[in-house]
Each structure stands twice: as C-alpha cells, then as structure tokens.
Design a protein around this motif. Sequence first.
Motif, PDB file in Angstrom:
ATOM      1  N   UNK A  20       0.756  -1.158  -0.154  1.00 17.23           N
ATOM      2  CA  UNK A  20       0.031  -0.051   0.096  1.00 17.23           C
ATOM      3  C   UNK A  20       0.984   1.134   0.017  1.00 17.23           C
ATOM      4  N   UNK A  21       0.509   2.220  -0.941  1.00 22.68           N
ATOM      5  CA  UNK A  21       1.417   3.598  -0.837  1.00 22.68           C
ATOM      6  C   UNK A  21       1.355   4.265   0.504  1.00 22.68           C
ATOM      7  N   UNK A  22       2.269   5.064   0.725  1.00 18.22           N
ATOM      8  CA  UNK A  22       2.116   5.693   2.136  1.00 18.22           C
ATOM      9  C   UNK A  22       0.974   6.620   2.085  1.00 18.22           C
ATOM     10  N   UNK A  23       0.724   7.477   1.089  1.00 17.75           N
ATOM     11  CA  UNK A  23      -0.529   8.341   0.851  1.00 17.75           C
ATOM     12  C   UNK A  23      -1.676   7.588   1.453  1.00 17.75           C
ATOM     13  N   UNK A  24      -1.950   6.472   1.469  1.00 21.15           N
ATOM     14  CA  UNK A  24      -3.190   5.700   1.574  1.00 21.15           C
ATOM     15  C   UNK A  24      -2.992   4.952   2.685  1.00 21.15           C
ATOM     16  N   UNK A  25      -2.130   5.180   3.586  1.00 25.41           N
ATOM     17  CA  UNK A  25      -2.230   4.522   4.994  1.00 25.41           C
ATOM     18  C   UNK A  25      -3.379   5.309   5.752  1.00 25.41           C
ATOM     19  N   UNK A  26      -4.217   4.229   6.271  1.00 23.81           N
ATOM     20  CA  UNK A  26      -5.475   4.538   7.066  1.00 23.81           C
ATOM     21  C   UNK A  26      -5.184   5.284   8.423  1.00 23.81           C
ATOM     22  N   UNK A  27      -5.723   6.307   8.561  1.00 24.16           N
ATOM     23  CA  UNK A  27      -5.390   7.217   9.908  1.00 24.16           C
ATOM     24  C   UNK A  27      -6.823   7.902  10.305  1.00 24.16           C
ATOM     25  N   UNK A  28      -7.262   7.117  11.219  1.00 23.61           N
ATOM     26  CA  UNK A  28      -8.715   7.203  11.657  1.00 23.61           C
ATOM     27  C   UNK A  28      -9.716   6.839  10.577  1.00 23.61           C
ATOM     28  N   UNK A  29     -10.567   7.610  10.159  1.00 26.75           N
ATOM     29  CA  UNK A  29     -11.729   6.977   9.230  1.00 26.75           C
ATOM     30  C   UNK A  29     -11.330   7.092   7.703  1.00 26.75           C
ATOM     31  N   UNK A  30     -10.250   7.512   7.378  1.00 24.13           N
ATOM     32  CA  UNK A  30      -9.804   7.681   5.872  1.00 24.13           C
ATOM     33  C   UNK A  30      -8.502   7.483   5.805  1.00 24.13           C
ATOM     34  N   UNK A  31      -7.924   7.295   4.382  1.00 21.41           N
ATOM     35  CA  UNK A  31      -6.482   7.406   4.057  1.00 21.41           C
ATOM     36  C   UNK A  31      -5.903   8.838   4.271  1.00 21.41           C
ATOM     37  N   UNK A  32      -4.537   8.915   4.540  1.00 22.30           N
ATOM     38  CA  UNK A  32      -3.711  10.212   4.656  1.00 22.30           C
ATOM     39  C   UNK A  32      -4.083  11.205   3.645  1.00 22.30           C
ATOM     40  N   UNK A  33      -4.146  10.577   2.378  1.00 26.17           N
ATOM     41  CA  UNK A  33      -4.491  11.499   1.053  1.00 26.17           C
ATOM     42  C   UNK A  33      -5.822  12.051   1.273  1.00 26.17           C
ATOM     43  N   UNK A  34      -6.899  11.160   1.757  1.00 23.12           N
ATOM     44  CA  UNK A  34      -8.127  11.734   2.224  1.00 23.12           C
ATOM     45  C   UNK A  34      -8.271  13.117   2.902  1.00 23.12           C
ATOM     46  N   UNK A  35      -7.426  13.012   4.061  1.00 21.86           N
ATOM     47  CA  UNK A  35      -7.335  13.970   4.989  1.00 21.86           C
ATOM     48  C   UNK A  35      -6.715  15.390   4.285  1.00 21.86           C
ATOM     49  N   UNK A  36      -5.848  15.060   3.658  1.00 23.76           N
ATOM     50  CA  UNK A  36      -5.153  16.409   2.613  1.00 23.76           C
ATOM     51  C   UNK A  36      -6.256  16.843   1.849  1.00 23.76           C
ATOM     52  N   UNK A  37      -6.796  15.963   1.024  1.00 23.15           N
ATOM     53  CA  UNK A  37      -7.790  16.490  -0.090  1.00 23.15           C
ATOM     54  C   UNK A  37      -8.946  17.214   0.580  1.00 23.15           C
ATOM     55  N   UNK A  38      -9.401  16.675   1.535  1.00 19.63           N
ATOM     56  CA  UNK A  38     -10.621  17.265   2.616  1.00 19.63           C
ATOM     57  C   UNK A  38     -10.298  18.580   2.952  1.00 19.63           C
ATOM     58  N   UNK A  39      -8.892  18.689   3.682  1.00 18.15           N
ATOM     59  CA  UNK A  39      -8.515  19.775   4.218  1.00 18.15           C
ATOM     60  C   UNK A  39      -8.411  20.992   3.219  1.00 18.15           C
ATOM     61  N   UNK A  40      -7.781  20.608   2.092  1.00 16.10           N
ATOM     62  CA  UNK A  40      -7.222  21.705   0.956  1.00 16.10           C
ATOM     63  C   UNK A  40      -8.553  22.253   0.247  1.00 16.10           C
ATOM     64  N   UNK A  41      -9.465  21.376  -0.018  1.00 18.15           N
ATOM     65  CA  UNK A  41     -11.119  21.798  -0.600  1.00 18.15           C
ATOM     66  C   UNK A  41     -11.587  22.543   0.609  1.00 18.15           C
ATOM     67  N   UNK A  42     -11.529  22.269   1.671  1.00 16.02           N
ATOM     68  CA  UNK A  42     -12.160  22.869   2.689  1.00 16.02           C
ATOM     69  C   UNK A  42     -11.530  24.464   2.941  1.00 16.02           C
TER      70      UNK A  42
END
Length: 235
Positions: A20-42
């Motif tokens: 699994x790539x590092x950016x898809x490591x699960x942290x909480x309820x979603x992958x690390x990449x998901x945290x970033x995408x949500x934060x940036x769009x937000x």
Amino acid sequence: KALLLAAGLGTRLRPLTNDVPKCLMEIGDQPLLGHWLDALFGSGIDSILVNLHHHSEQVKSYVEARLDRSSIHLVYEKQLLGTAGTVRANCEFFDGEAGLVLHADNFCTANIARFIDEHRIRPACAELTMMTFVSDDPRSCGIVGLDEQGVVREFHEKVVNPPGNIANAAIYVLEETVIRFISESKEGELRDLSTDVIPRYLGRIYAAPADGVVIDVGTLANLERAKSYARDPAG
C-alpha cells in the motif's frame, strides 16, 4: 491551486508500503491522502494536482471514487523527479500565479486557510511562506533559525546537533517568482525543495507556525502516533 506530493516510496514504512502506498495509510476514518484532499478543498483550494509513482493504480482508484474527483488532477512520474523536480515539471499547472506545494507525508490538523492568510500578510521581503512546528525529534527534521519578523535566516536539514526545535512542516505557499525560478532551472539542477531551493531563499522565507498537530508519518512509530491522535485528539 495546490500541488500535493504523494509519489514517494515510503521506504521507512516497509513492509506496510510493499503493498500500500504511504499516502493511502489509514488514519482514523480515511487514508492520509483523504485528510489532505478534504483539508485543501475545505480551505478554498479549487484545483489539486497529485503526483503518482509508487502503487499509482491504487491512488488513482481512490481518487476516482471520490465525489470531488473532477477537481483532482493526477500526473504519473515514471521516475521520481524529486520535490522541486515535480514543481518544475508541472509549473504550468499554476497558471503564473502563487500556489500551495505540500508533502502528503505528514498528518496535519493545522488550518490551511489560516496558513494562506498568513502568507498574505507576510513581511515584504518574503517570496514564500513555510509552515513550521515544534519538533520533539529535531534531528529528523529541517530546523530553521528565525529573526524577529519570523523570517528564516538559517536552515539545517537533518543534522546531528540541530540548533533548535522549530521545524519545517514541508507545507509551502510559493509566489509566482519562486515557481518561475524553479521552472527556469536546468533539468536535474533542483531536485529537492528542502536541500536545493530553501537554502537559496534564506532571508526571503516567512515562517508561519502551525496551529494544529504536525506528524511525519514516515516511520512506523509516527504512523501509530497519528492514528492515536485521530482516535483521541484530546488524549
């Protein structure tokens, strides 16, 4: 616009990153990449470019399953270009304007919109703004020395005896002049933002302290720290 650097091999996280790539490591309820995408769009970012390399098909599949996929652009690197090399190869994405460039290596709860606002009120001498945080392991980070205005005057990348603990979070706002400087460099001349670009801009970098947690998830121990924080931010 934001360039999200997510192509790394994640060698320090092996054997997890064998599959699994590092950016898809699960942290909480979603992958690390998901945290970033949500934060940036937000934060008001409306277009994000993500570079791919390691397990690229997994990252592509994850992005294509998101509802905001039309605002996420993917670029595959057959060979890793380095962080500055990726900026150089994709400079046209910024359309001649300032933009965010950040590593997807970090779990970060800082307010990105507030960080962008800090860039807007930076000292007149600064052409880029760097997010900083207080590190409990300064030897593993790029450590900065600041003047009274918060301008970076010294930078020490992962040295044995760092002269402080104020660290580079690898989250930047680059003015158009910096992006153009990188784009006009010779191929291979500037590979890494930390070692090849930041030293050339000492005295022209504003350091904005993170108003949240910053954890480099590049190690197994720090990945667990990030997961623990996601489970219980108050703990």
